[in-house]
Design a protein around this motif. Structure first.
Motif, short mmCIF file in Angstrom:
data_model
loop_
_atom_site.label_atom_id
_atom_site.label_comp_id
_atom_site.label_asym_id
_atom_site.label_seq_id
_atom_site.Cartn_x
_atom_site.Cartn_y
_atom_site.Cartn_z
N GLN A 23 0.70 -1.13 0.04
CA GLN A 23 -0.21 0.05 0.03
C GLN A 23 0.62 1.34 -0.07
N ARG A 24 2.12 1.13 -0.09
CA ARG A 24 3.11 2.38 -0.40
C ARG A 24 3.48 2.90 0.81
N TYR A 25 3.12 2.57 2.14
CA TYR A 25 3.71 2.95 3.46
C TYR A 25 5.16 3.42 3.24
N THR A 26 5.71 4.03 4.01
CA THR A 26 7.10 4.26 4.07
C THR A 26 7.69 2.93 5.03
N PRO A 27 8.93 2.71 4.69
CA PRO A 27 9.64 1.76 5.99
C PRO A 27 9.57 2.23 7.08
N LEU A 28 9.62 3.64 7.68
CA LEU A 28 9.47 3.90 9.09
C LEU A 28 8.20 3.69 9.51
N THR A 29 7.05 4.18 8.62
CA THR A 29 5.91 3.81 9.27
C THR A 29 5.44 2.40 9.36
N LEU B 119 -4.65 16.05 -16.94
CA LEU B 119 -3.42 15.17 -17.76
C LEU B 119 -2.19 15.24 -16.92
N ALA B 120 -1.80 16.63 -16.58
CA ALA B 120 -0.49 16.60 -16.14
C ALA B 120 -0.54 16.08 -14.45
N TYR B 121 -1.89 16.03 -13.83
CA TYR B 121 -1.70 15.34 -12.65
C TYR B 121 -1.85 13.85 -12.76
N ILE B 122 -2.51 13.29 -13.73
CA ILE B 122 -2.44 11.87 -13.83
C ILE B 122 -1.21 11.28 -14.29
N GLU B 123 -0.44 11.91 -15.16
CA GLU B 123 0.72 11.56 -15.40
C GLU B 123 1.91 11.74 -14.44
N GLN B 124 1.86 12.79 -13.98
CA GLN B 124 3.17 13.45 -13.35
C GLN B 124 2.84 13.15 -11.70
N GLU B 125 1.66 13.11 -11.20
CA GLU B 125 1.59 13.18 -9.68
C GLU B 125 0.58 12.28 -9.16
N ARG B 126 -0.21 11.44 -9.89
CA ARG B 126 -1.06 10.58 -9.14
C ARG B 126 -0.37 9.40 -8.87
N PRO B 127 -0.44 8.73 -7.79
CA PRO B 127 0.18 7.68 -7.18
C PRO B 127 -0.18 6.31 -8.25
N ARG B 128 0.72 5.56 -8.43
CA ARG B 128 0.58 4.56 -9.42
C ARG B 128 0.02 3.48 -8.83
N VAL B 129 -1.14 3.24 -8.59
CA VAL B 129 -1.74 2.20 -7.67
C VAL B 129 -3.25 1.69 -8.38
N HIS B 130 -3.58 0.71 -8.08
CA HIS B 130 -4.81 0.09 -8.81
C HIS B 130 -6.23 0.58 -8.11
N GLN B 131 -6.37 2.00 -8.61
CA GLN B 131 -7.52 2.71 -8.22
C GLN B 131 -8.35 3.34 -9.25
N GLU B 132 -9.60 3.15 -9.09
CA GLU B 132 -10.47 3.59 -10.38
C GLU B 132 -10.65 5.05 -10.07
N ALA B 133 -10.83 5.71 -8.79
CA ALA B 133 -10.76 6.99 -8.56
C ALA B 133 -9.67 7.89 -9.15
N VAL B 134 -10.07 9.06 -9.80
CA VAL B 134 -9.24 10.01 -10.40
C VAL B 134 -8.29 10.53 -9.23
N PHE B 135 -8.87 11.03 -8.26
CA PHE B 135 -8.23 12.00 -7.03
C PHE B 135 -7.96 11.01 -5.99
N ILE C 45 -0.74 10.58 0.66
CA ILE C 45 0.04 9.81 1.59
C ILE C 45 -0.54 8.48 1.63
N ALA C 46 0.45 7.33 1.78
CA ALA C 46 -0.36 6.14 1.77
C ALA C 46 -1.20 5.63 3.10
N PRO C 47 -2.17 4.92 2.85
CA PRO C 47 -2.50 4.16 1.87
C PRO C 47 -3.33 5.17 0.76
N TYR C 48 -2.88 5.24 -0.65
CA TYR C 48 -3.47 5.95 -1.44
C TYR C 48 -4.73 5.56 -1.72
N GLN C 49 -5.72 6.20 -1.35
CA GLN C 49 -7.13 5.77 -1.55
C GLN C 49 -8.13 7.32 -2.16
#
Length: 409
Positions: free
Chosen positions: A30-36, A299-315, A319-323
């Motif tokens: 779920q992309r949590y950091t190692p410290l978390t 398009l800029a958000y989806i290509e450059q900033e949106r986390p690469r996770v299997h979520q259908e929601a656009v936004f 921070i993890a978990p990306y929901q």
């Protein structure tokens, strides 16, 4: 020896050791950091060791056991001398318990049964036949839980006098706005009961209306220059800059509701045709043209900033978990923070509807007809759109009549 190795050495999680490793793997996925992740697994390891010292078997773990862990005076191995476990620490242990419940290791949480079984069928009716959002359904059920102790469960005995008496009693307890919400839920419930033959028909007409002056206030909006300042304020962000800009543009250019933005899915964006597909109130499907700047921002958000996770929601959250956003109020929070960054200290309101009203006002002042504005805003009635005509001062000046006091007698 550092604290981490000391905890690993003295805290023996016993048979739950392998499950703690799987728990860590799930958090990593779920992309949590190692410290978390280390913070969660330390809490889980401590909880597992406490279970062993307290003689509590895994199959009886429940919320009460987590509460006892949070309240125990810690003398567990590892040099701990804690008077009380911190709330954050115990919540992380609770998260581990939820993981065990999903895996079938711990017993599932007890289901709270409603004293009103009919509300289960009513909830399904609202969802399937009325197309209401989950938030509205929850609000209806909450209001009915307030009314049913007085209304009773013998639905075939309901009559107009009983319904009016219940509404009259609640009128003395609450204000007009809340009373309108309560009576709306009651009308809906009575229609459901009549439809399935559990009460006499047309009892919903026995509910007296809550009087109000419709559309009496002026729409709350920002000037066009202030709207642009709000959108430009996203450049001040280091995280979520592209996401917030895309959200604000959707609100300001298309007049979307907060729920529309929170529920937007990747499949709703038709890139080839430049259209946006929306599912509004009561599941009404509409398609709106996508302005160029809004499409570029998405398009800029989806290509450059949106986390690469299997979520259908656009936004998604940043921070993890990306929901996806759990509530549409999170969109209003983004607007409120943008207003603050833009230096607009006294806005007429701070929610997402402020940009929706601003979009409607700008369209009307730019020459758009009420019908066109109503189409974009997806109003069912033109009366709702006519609310914005009151802010078109130039048009009102052309039809305003002189004050009678200035005319000769």
């Amino acid at each position: 020896m550092d604290a981490n190795n000391r905890n690993h050495r003295f805290l023996d999680p016993g048979s739950l050791s392998s499950w703690i490793e799987r728990f860590a793997a799930e958090l990593a996925a779920q992309r949590y950091t190692p410290l978390t992740i280390e913070g969660y697994t330390s809490s889980a390891r401590h909880f597992a060791a406490w279970l062993g010292s307290a003689g509590i078997s895994i199959d009886v773990i429940d919320d009460d056991v987590v509460r006892r862990f949070a309240e125990h005076r810690c003398r567990c191995p590892g040099g701990r001398q804690w008077l009380r476990i911190s709330p954050k620490y115990s919540r992380r242990a609770g998260r581990f318990v939820v993981f065990l419940q999903k895996a079938g290791i711990a017993r599932p949480p007890l289901k709270v049964t409603s004293p009103y079984p009919l509300l289960v069928d009513y909830q399904s009716w609202l969802r399937v036949h009325r197309g209401l959002s989950e938030r509205t359904i929850v609000r209806h059920l909450r209001d009915l839980h307030k009314l049913l102790p007085e209304l009773g469960t013998a639905t075939l005995d309901y009559d107009a006098a009983r319904v009016r008496n219940v509404v009259r009693e609640w009128r003395e307890r609450t204000g007009p706005a809340n009373l309108r919400t309560i009576t709306s839920a009651l009308r809906s419930y009575l229609r459901f009961l009549a439809g399935v033959g559990l009460c006499r028909p047309n009892l919903d007409h026995a509910i007296p209306p809550v009087l109000q002056w419709r559309l009496s206030s002026l729409p709350r909006y920002l000037a066009a220059a202030d709207v642009e300042r709000v959108i430009a304020s996203c450049d001040q962000l280091t995280r979520g800059r592209l996401r917030d800009r895309a959200i604000l543009l959707l609100l300001a250019r298309l007049g979307l509701r907060a729920g529309d933005v929170a529920g937007l899915r990747l499949s709703d964006i038709e890139w080839t045709s430049g259209m946006l597909r929306l599912s509004g109130k009561a599941r009404r499907q509409v398609r709106l043209p996508l302005p160029q700047d809004v499409g570029d921002a998405l398009l800029a958000y989806i290509e450059q900033e949106r986390p690469r996770v299997h979520q259908e929601a656009v936004f998604l959250t940043m921070i993890a978990p990306y929901q996806s956003f759990a509530q549409s109020s999170h969109i209003s929070t983004i607007v409120a923070l943008a207003l603050k960054r833009a230096g607009i200290s006294d806005p007429p309101s701070t929610g997402a509807c402020l940009l929706r009203h601003s979009a409607a006002t700008t369209m009307l002042r730019s020459g758009a007809t009420l019908e066109a504005v109503g189409t974009v805003l997806r109003h069912r009635s033109l009366d709702m759109t006519a609310h914005y005509a009151k802010v078109d001062v130039a048009m009102l000046e052309q039809i305003a009549q002189p004050w009678p006091g200035e005319l000769p007698c």
